[in-house]
Write a protein that holds these residues in place. Structure first.
Motif, PDB file in Angstrom:
ATOM      1  N   GLN A 183       0.833  -1.055  -0.084  1.00 37.26           N
ATOM      2  CA  GLN A 183       0.138   0.045   0.037  1.00 37.26           C
ATOM      3  C   GLN A 183       0.876   1.225   0.129  1.00 37.26           C
ATOM      4  O   GLN A 183       2.021   1.243   0.836  1.00 37.26           O
ATOM      5  N   GLY A 184       0.427   2.304  -0.742  1.00 35.47           N
ATOM      6  CA  GLY A 184       1.108   3.598  -0.703  1.00 35.47           C
ATOM      7  C   GLY A 184       1.309   4.245   0.289  1.00 35.47           C
ATOM      8  O   GLY A 184       0.263   4.019   1.227  1.00 35.47           O
ATOM      9  N   ILE A 185       2.106   5.281   0.655  1.00 37.47           N
ATOM     10  CA  ILE A 185       2.090   6.034   1.809  1.00 37.47           C
ATOM     11  C   ILE A 185       0.873   6.558   1.956  1.00 37.47           C
ATOM     12  O   ILE A 185       0.654   7.248   3.258  1.00 37.47           O
ATOM     13  N   LEU A 186       0.176   7.294   0.916  1.00 35.89           N
ATOM     14  CA  LEU A 186      -0.972   7.945   1.499  1.00 35.89           C
ATOM     15  C   LEU A 186      -2.174   7.005   1.684  1.00 35.89           C
ATOM     16  O   LEU A 186      -3.268   7.532   2.051  1.00 35.89           O
ATOM     17  N   ASN A 187      -1.892   5.815   1.342  1.00 37.67           N
ATOM     18  CA  ASN A 187      -2.939   4.775   1.662  1.00 37.67           C
ATOM     19  C   ASN A 187      -2.736   4.183   3.165  1.00 37.67           C
ATOM     20  O   ASN A 187      -3.892   4.316   3.970  1.00 37.67           O
ATOM     21  N   ARG A 188      -1.767   3.829   3.536  1.00 39.19           N
ATOM     22  CA  ARG A 188      -1.359   3.349   4.972  1.00 39.19           C
ATOM     23  C   ARG A 188      -0.066   3.650   5.378  1.00 39.19           C
ATOM     24  O   ARG A 188       0.974   3.276   4.823  1.00 39.19           O
ATOM     25  N   SER A 189       0.387   4.333   6.261  1.00 35.17           N
ATOM     26  CA  SER A 189       1.575   4.547   6.800  1.00 35.17           C
ATOM     27  C   SER A 189       1.414   5.152   8.419  1.00 35.17           C
ATOM     28  O   SER A 189       0.617   5.476   8.859  1.00 35.17           O
ATOM     29  N   GLN A 190       2.466   5.357   8.957  1.00 36.21           N
ATOM     30  CA  GLN A 190       2.710   6.198  10.306  1.00 36.21           C
ATOM     31  C   GLN A 190       2.495   7.438   9.904  1.00 36.21           C
ATOM     32  O   GLN A 190       2.933   8.129   8.817  1.00 36.21           O
ATOM     33  N   ALA A 191       2.007   8.465  10.896  1.00 34.62           N
ATOM     34  CA  ALA A 191       1.643   9.702  10.697  1.00 34.62           C
ATOM     35  C   ALA A 191       2.071  10.666  11.723  1.00 34.62           C
ATOM     36  O   ALA A 191       2.086  10.235  12.854  1.00 34.62           O
ATOM     37  N   GLY A 192       2.349  11.659  11.704  1.00 35.05           N
ATOM     38  CA  GLY A 192       2.738  12.502  12.801  1.00 35.05           C
ATOM     39  C   GLY A 192       2.700  14.053  12.242  1.00 35.05           C
ATOM     40  O   GLY A 192       2.511  14.536  11.225  1.00 35.05           O
ATOM     41  N   TYR A 193       3.636  14.859  13.046  1.00 35.74           N
ATOM     42  CA  TYR A 193       3.680  16.100  12.837  1.00 35.74           C
ATOM     43  C   TYR A 193       5.037  16.509  13.049  1.00 35.74           C
ATOM     44  O   TYR A 193       5.847  15.847  13.467  1.00 35.74           O
ATOM     45  N   VAL A 238      21.120  24.022   4.942  1.00 35.23           N
ATOM     46  CA  VAL A 238      21.206  23.283   5.957  1.00 35.23           C
ATOM     47  C   VAL A 238      19.878  23.382   6.885  1.00 35.23           C
ATOM     48  O   VAL A 238      19.311  24.375   6.956  1.00 35.23           O
ATOM     49  N   GLY A 239      19.780  22.265   7.695  1.00 35.01           N
ATOM     50  CA  GLY A 239      18.476  22.393   8.444  1.00 35.01           C
ATOM     51  C   GLY A 239      18.380  21.407   9.722  1.00 35.01           C
ATOM     52  O   GLY A 239      19.354  20.421   9.520  1.00 35.01           O
ATOM     53  N   THR A 240      17.674  21.465  10.373  1.00 31.13           N
ATOM     54  CA  THR A 240      17.376  20.396  11.610  1.00 31.13           C
ATOM     55  C   THR A 240      15.628  20.337  11.713  1.00 31.13           C
ATOM     56  O   THR A 240      14.961  21.544  11.649  1.00 31.13           O
ATOM     57  N   SER A 241      15.062  19.422  12.228  1.00 33.31           N
ATOM     58  CA  SER A 241      13.758  19.320  12.721  1.00 33.31           C
ATOM     59  C   SER A 241      13.351  18.333  13.395  1.00 33.31           C
ATOM     60  O   SER A 241      14.254  17.474  13.804  1.00 33.31           O
ATOM     61  N   PHE A 242      12.397  18.241  14.228  1.00 35.32           N
ATOM     62  CA  PHE A 242      11.650  17.628  15.147  1.00 35.32           C
ATOM     63  C   PHE A 242      10.621  17.196  14.729  1.00 35.32           C
ATOM     64  O   PHE A 242       9.538  17.694  13.937  1.00 35.32           O
ATOM     65  N   SER A 243      10.248  15.724  14.837  1.00 39.30           N
ATOM     66  CA  SER A 243       9.004  15.161  14.118  1.00 39.30           C
ATOM     67  C   SER A 243       8.527  14.125  15.397  1.00 39.30           C
ATOM     68  O   SER A 243       9.262  13.311  16.090  1.00 39.30           O
ATOM     69  N   ARG A 244       6.973  13.939  15.610  1.00 36.72           N
ATOM     70  CA  ARG A 244       6.468  12.868  16.417  1.00 36.72           C
ATOM     71  C   ARG A 244       5.575  12.251  15.665  1.00 36.72           C
ATOM     72  O   ARG A 244       4.681  12.835  15.053  1.00 36.72           O
ATOM     73  N   LEU A 245       5.496  10.944  15.641  1.00 35.10           N
ATOM     74  CA  LEU A 245       5.063  10.054  14.998  1.00 35.10           C
ATOM     75  C   LEU A 245       4.362   8.829  15.701  1.00 35.10           C
ATOM     76  O   LEU A 245       4.846   8.509  16.663  1.00 35.10           O
ATOM     77  N   HIS A 246       3.169   8.639  15.256  1.00 31.43           N
ATOM     78  CA  HIS A 246       2.817   7.159  15.855  1.00 31.43           C
ATOM     79  C   HIS A 246       3.367   6.281  15.305  1.00 31.43           C
ATOM     80  O   HIS A 246       3.926   5.883  14.308  1.00 31.43           O
ATOM     81  N   PHE A 247       3.405   5.088  16.163  1.00 34.46           N
ATOM     82  CA  PHE A 247       4.289   3.924  15.974  1.00 34.46           C
ATOM     83  C   PHE A 247       3.492   2.974  14.834  1.00 34.46           C
ATOM     84  O   PHE A 247       4.237   2.361  13.926  1.00 34.46           O
ATOM     85  N   LEU A 248       2.293   2.718  15.138  1.00 36.25           N
ATOM     86  CA  LEU A 248       1.496   1.815  14.168  1.00 36.25           C
ATOM     87  C   LEU A 248       1.084   2.602  12.844  1.00 36.25           C
ATOM     88  O   LEU A 248       0.602   3.865  13.185  1.00 36.25           O
ATOM     89  N   SER A 249       0.943   1.897  11.937  1.00 34.98           N
ATOM     90  CA  SER A 249       0.820   2.475  10.704  1.00 34.98           C
ATOM     91  C   SER A 249      -0.796   2.722  10.676  1.00 34.98           C
ATOM     92  O   SER A 249      -1.627   1.909  11.477  1.00 34.98           O
ATOM     93  N   GLN A 250      -1.442   3.757  10.083  1.00 33.44           N
ATOM     94  CA  GLN A 250      -2.671   4.075  10.065  1.00 33.44           C
ATOM     95  C   GLN A 250      -3.354   4.053   8.560  1.00 33.44           C
ATOM     96  O   GLN A 250      -2.848   4.415   7.664  1.00 33.44           O
ATOM     97  N   ASP A 251      -4.627   3.803   8.575  1.00 34.50           N
ATOM     98  CA  ASP A 251      -5.397   3.860   7.297  1.00 34.50           C
ATOM     99  C   ASP A 251      -5.654   5.375   7.269  1.00 34.50           C
ATOM    100  O   ASP A 251      -6.112   5.972   8.107  1.00 34.50           O
ATOM    101  N   HIS A 252      -5.471   5.873   5.793  1.00 34.23           N
ATOM    102  CA  HIS A 252      -5.770   7.153   5.465  1.00 34.23           C
ATOM    103  C   HIS A 252      -6.832   7.123   4.321  1.00 34.23           C
ATOM    104  O   HIS A 252      -6.835   6.251   3.447  1.00 34.23           O
ATOM    105  N   PRO A 253      -7.512   8.203   4.516  1.00 29.21           N
ATOM    106  CA  PRO A 253      -7.793   9.166   5.678  1.00 29.21           C
ATOM    107  C   PRO A 253      -8.771   8.730   6.899  1.00 29.21           C
ATOM    108  O   PRO A 253      -9.138   9.469   7.748  1.00 29.21           O
TER     109      PRO A 253
END
Length: 209
Positions: free
Chosen positions: A58-68, A86-101
């Motif tokens: 399944q594609g990333i827009l169909n089922r994947s981990q999600a966050g901000y 150059v850059g740096t970022s912080f991300s927080r994601l769910h561990f389990l994959s989710q069905d989108h949307p």
């Protein structure tokens, strides 16, 4: 304290200096180069992130981990047609994959993990006017899992991996919009027969100075 709890506690304790080093070293080096470059720009942005880590057909827009995600980047020599970023970022994601949307939740992360990312690469402008810029960039990233949430454990995943990042974006006056795609170069999940190298997508909006 049981042995496994002691090991987990020490693992969390060790993440603090590594996180600080990655963030402040990158910002410090970027700031120094910015001061000596012909010109520079700083971008503050935030948005959504998807991570596809399972070989589930399944594609990333169909089922994947999600966050901000939220981050800062520096465009070094930004008056040139081709410049360094150059850059740096912080991300927080769910561990389990989710069905989108249907079941997607980006912000209410209970069982998940935090990722610190450092990135560097080149960017060029395909279209450039006084008010509008269309940009294209490519580079290398380093991802570090700095924290786990809820029932997730560090042992479930590789805590550090490299990736290749490509992105395209538009500057509308001081507003910037970006779509980033990042294939990972190593496996993310441990001991999973259905695991694959991570594929990460980000959609962000921000302001540049």
């Amino acid at each position: 304290m049981p042995e496994y709890q002691t090991a987990l506690h020490l693992r969390k304790m060790r993440t603090i200096p590594i996180e600080a080093f990655l963030i402040f070293a990158l910002i410090g080096v970027g700031s120094l180069v910015t001061l000596t470059a012909q010109s520079g720009g700083v971008v503050l942005s935030g948005g959504l992130v998807w991570a596809d880590v399972l070989d589930d057909q399944q594609g990333i827009l169909n089922r994947s981990q999600a966050g901000y995600t939220a981050g800062i980047e520096m465009r070094l020599g930004a008056d040139d047609h081709l410049y360094f970023k150059v850059g740096t970022s912080f991300s927080r994601l769910h561990f389990l994959s989710q069905d989108h949307p249907e079941s997607t939740q980006f912000f209410a992360v209970q069982d998940g993990y935090d990722v610190l990312k450092a990135m560097a690469g080149l960017e060029t402008r395909l279209i450039s006017t006084n008010r509008i810029n269309w940009r294209l960039s490519g580079g290398l990233t380093f991802n570090y899992v700095s924290n786990v949430l809820g029932n997730v454990r560090f042992a479930y995943m590789n805590t550090a991996f490299f990736g290749l990042r490509g992105s395209t974006g538009i500057d509308l006056s001081f507003i910037t919009l970006d779509l980033g795609l990042e294939p990972g170069l190593s496996d993310f999940l441990e001991d999973r027969s259905d695991a694959k190298k991570p594929f990460i997508m980000t959609l962000t909006a921000g302001v540049h100075f």
